[in-house]
Design a protein around this motif. Structure first.
Motif, mmCIF file in Angstrom:
data_model
loop_
_atom_site.group_PDB
_atom_site.id
_atom_site.type_symbol
_atom_site.label_atom_id
_atom_site.label_comp_id
_atom_site.label_asym_id
_atom_site.label_seq_id
_atom_site.Cartn_x
_atom_site.Cartn_y
_atom_site.Cartn_z
ATOM 1 N N LEU A 26 6.519 4.066 2.458
ATOM 2 C CA LEU A 26 5.590 4.374 1.368
ATOM 3 C C LEU A 26 5.815 3.446 0.181
ATOM 4 O O LEU A 26 4.859 2.947 -0.431
ATOM 5 N N ALA A 27 7.089 3.215 -0.169
ATOM 6 C CA ALA A 27 7.393 2.346 -1.305
ATOM 7 C C ALA A 27 6.886 0.926 -1.058
ATOM 8 O O ALA A 27 6.288 0.297 -1.942
ATOM 9 N N ALA A 28 7.109 0.410 0.156
ATOM 10 C CA ALA A 28 6.638 -0.937 0.476
ATOM 11 C C ALA A 28 5.116 -1.010 0.451
ATOM 12 O O ALA A 28 4.533 -1.975 -0.068
ATOM 13 N N ALA A 29 4.467 0.024 1.000
ATOM 14 C CA ALA A 29 3.004 0.031 1.033
ATOM 15 C C ALA A 29 2.417 0.090 -0.371
ATOM 16 O O ALA A 29 1.466 -0.632 -0.693
ATOM 17 N N PHE A 30 2.979 0.933 -1.237
ATOM 18 C CA PHE A 30 2.448 1.050 -2.595
ATOM 19 C C PHE A 30 2.829 -0.155 -3.457
ATOM 20 O O PHE A 30 2.134 -0.459 -4.425
ATOM 21 N N PHE A 272 -3.685 1.386 3.362
ATOM 22 C CA PHE A 272 -3.828 2.842 3.239
ATOM 23 C C PHE A 272 -3.882 3.503 4.611
ATOM 24 O O PHE A 272 -3.278 4.546 4.832
ATOM 25 N N PHE A 273 -4.609 2.893 5.544
ATOM 26 C CA PHE A 273 -4.684 3.457 6.889
ATOM 27 C C PHE A 273 -3.312 3.465 7.544
ATOM 28 O O PHE A 273 -2.944 4.417 8.243
ATOM 29 N N SER A 274 -2.542 2.409 7.332
ATOM 30 C CA SER A 274 -1.213 2.333 7.945
ATOM 31 C C SER A 274 -0.294 3.432 7.435
ATOM 32 O O SER A 274 0.371 4.116 8.217
ATOM 33 N N ILE A 275 -0.265 3.610 6.114
ATOM 34 C CA ILE A 275 0.618 4.647 5.568
ATOM 35 C C ILE A 275 0.084 6.040 5.889
ATOM 36 O O ILE A 275 0.860 6.996 6.018
ATOM 37 N N PHE A 316 3.246 16.190 -0.748
ATOM 38 C CA PHE A 316 2.898 15.613 -2.052
ATOM 39 C C PHE A 316 4.123 15.009 -2.730
ATOM 40 O O PHE A 316 4.058 13.921 -3.308
ATOM 41 N N ALA A 317 5.250 15.706 -2.650
ATOM 42 C CA ALA A 317 6.472 15.200 -3.275
ATOM 43 C C ALA A 317 6.904 13.886 -2.644
ATOM 44 O O ALA A 317 7.290 12.938 -3.340
ATOM 45 N N LEU A 318 6.834 13.814 -1.320
ATOM 46 C CA LEU A 318 7.222 12.586 -0.633
ATOM 47 C C LEU A 318 6.308 11.429 -1.030
ATOM 48 O O LEU A 318 6.775 10.312 -1.287
ATOM 49 N N CYS A 319 5.009 11.690 -1.092
ATOM 50 C CA CYS A 319 4.056 10.643 -1.458
ATOM 51 C C CYS A 319 4.246 10.193 -2.904
ATOM 52 O O CYS A 319 4.177 8.997 -3.208
ATOM 53 N N VAL A 320 4.480 11.155 -3.797
ATOM 54 C CA VAL A 320 4.650 10.815 -5.222
ATOM 55 C C VAL A 320 5.898 9.966 -5.424
ATOM 56 O O VAL A 320 5.881 8.955 -6.137
ATOM 57 N N ALA A 325 8.038 4.737 -6.739
ATOM 58 C CA ALA A 325 8.987 3.651 -6.500
ATOM 59 C C ALA A 325 8.264 2.331 -6.212
ATOM 60 O O ALA A 325 8.630 1.276 -6.744
ATOM 61 N N GLY A 326 7.234 2.399 -5.382
ATOM 62 C CA GLY A 326 6.491 1.186 -5.054
ATOM 63 C C GLY A 326 5.784 0.583 -6.257
ATOM 64 O O GLY A 326 5.796 -0.634 -6.455
ATOM 65 N N MET A 327 5.179 1.428 -7.091
ATOM 66 C CA MET A 327 4.476 0.926 -8.265
ATOM 67 C C MET A 327 5.447 0.354 -9.298
ATOM 68 O O MET A 327 5.132 -0.633 -9.975
ATOM 69 N N LEU A 328 6.617 0.955 -9.422
ATOM 70 C CA LEU A 328 7.616 0.402 -10.340
ATOM 71 C C LEU A 328 8.097 -0.963 -9.861
ATOM 72 O O LEU A 328 8.314 -1.880 -10.662
ATOM 73 N N ILE A 329 8.266 -1.109 -8.551
ATOM 74 C CA ILE A 329 8.654 -2.410 -7.998
ATOM 75 C C ILE A 329 7.556 -3.442 -8.263
ATOM 76 O O ILE A 329 7.829 -4.591 -8.640
#
Length: 422
Positions: A26-30, A272-275, A316-320, A325-329
């Protein structure tokens, strides 16, 4: 609601390896989503900050087609014009690493008149006018390469050849300019060259030509009228023009690279489809493994709706967490000097809103099927191991089986006539 936080966290940490791998995915995708959306926002709205008081006059066929300098006097005669300058893209590469940043050959005095957004001491403006091989650089470029006033910068142009056949030009830095505000300061990653040496040094057949003319109008509300008047001056001539606002010109320039918005959206959709698929499989497996535990919760008095919300909250918690993390990176990555020097991109509020919408959509698409399965779960069946397939598994199975069933049907139709003949 806080009393259920422990249950949600315990569900996430039940299989630490699976949760960690899903989180990293998720972090890499975001991270990719944040970078792509930032680029898309830049190209779609990069010209929004530009003033409405400037027009760009180019050749009607393409902005790469040069125009003769004699046209500038005709443009200046149009009513409603405050100042006119000319600009020619240079296209030079710096150093062995082939560092590239935009360079434009301009008339120093006219540049100051048409682009008052660039701020520089008066003595440096005078030096730019008086130095034939002079150049001024933006603050961002100067800091990136460690340049200072007096340095000589060699640029190898991939467009312009000197009269002696060489493509190597040398320019002496006589000024470093800043932007009038933060928005313009971000765009100080370019270089202006004195048109005098440029025009004198290039091949004779290319002398006396300008790339585009930059027109500053006195009243922005009359910009369209002035643009039409300029184009009318050169209608039905060998040098027909197309005059448009600076915003429209920037968008047209970006579109020469392709439909950036469409490309970004297509890649974002694939990400998005992948995640969606990855997280859906992980969440569905996590719920199936905990069917007896969910049944026990119902035995202890938890209502069907409460169990559903627990599963949905876990997703929801896992996605958030993964999205944050991904957006901060991504936000940290765009601040790297190597990226800022190439393209002044930033992960702003719009990009974060897109990421938030993706989190909500992902939670509903991924978390709702196993959550509904948990809600409909019967205690007796769950404890006896008769759980059946979840909605996600049924949908996934149909998605896999339908193409195979169709192929078998087509093959059966093609085989039957041969069998009948036999």
């Amino acid at each position: 609601m806080l009393k259920y936080v422990g249950l949600v966290l315990s569900g996430l940490t039940r299989k630490k390896l699976r949760t960690t791998l899903t989180f990293l995915s998720l972090a890499a995708a975001f991270t990719l989503l944040g970078l792509l959306q930032a680029v898309g926002v830049l190209f779609s709205g990069a010209s929004d900050f530009l003033g409405a008081s400037r027009l760009i006059t180019q050749a009607s066929t393409s902005f790469t087609q040069p125009l003769p300098m004699r046209m500038m006097g005709i443009i200046e005669s149009v009513d409603g014009i405050d100042a006119v300058s000319h600009s020619q893209f240079f296209g030079g590469q710096y150093g062995e690493a082939r560092g590239f940043f935009p360079q434009f050959a301009v008339n120093p005095r006219l540049l100051k008149a048409t682009y008052s957004e660039w701020v520089m001491p008066d003595d440096q403006w005078r030096a730019f006018q008086l130095t034939r091989d002079g150049a001024i650089v933006g603050r961002n470029i100067a800091e990136q390469y460690g340049w200072k006033i007096g340095d000589v910068v060699p640029l190898n142009s991939f467009i312009w050849t000197k009269s002696d056949g060489s493509r190597l030009w040398e320019w002496r830095i006589v000024g470093i300019f800043d932007g009038k505000d933060d928005e313009w300061q971000k765009r100080t990653s370019l270089m202006y060259l004195n048109y005098g040496q440029f025009d004198e040094g290039r091949a004779p057949g290319a002398r006396g030509l300008a790339g585009v003319f930059v027109v500053r109008v006195t009243d922005p509300s009359n910009a369209e009228k002035v643009a039409a008047a300029i184009d009318a001056k050169f209608a039905n001539s060998s040098d027909e023009t197309k005059t448009q606002s600076e915003q429209e010109f920037q968008v047209s320039f970006a579109r020469q690279l392709g439909n950036i918005g469409l490309i970004v959206n297509l890649i974002t959709g694939m990400v998005f489809f992948s995640i969606l698929f990855l997280t859906g499989v992980a969440m569905n497996q996590a719920v199936r493994e905990r069917i007896p535990e969910l049944a026990v919760l119902k035995c202890l008095g938890f209502k069907d709706r409460q169990v559903m919300w627990l599963v949905l909250s876990e997703c929801f918690a896992l996605c958030v967490i993964g999205a944050t993390a991904g957006m901060l990176i991504a936000s940290a990555a765009v601040q790297l000097p190597i990226i800022q020097s190439a393209i002044p991109v930033s992960v702003g509020g719009t990009v974060w809103l897109v990421a938030g919408a993706c989190v909500i959509a992902l939670t509903l698409l991924v978390g709702l099927p196993p959550a509904m399965t948990a809600q409909r779960l019967k205690i007796v069946d769950a404890l006896a191991g008769r759980t059946g397939d979840s909605s996600f598994e049924l949908a996934l199975r149909k998605a896999i089986e339908w193409p195979a069933m169709g192929w078998r049907w087509v093959m059966g139709r093609s085989v039957r006539p041969a069998e009948a003949d036999a």
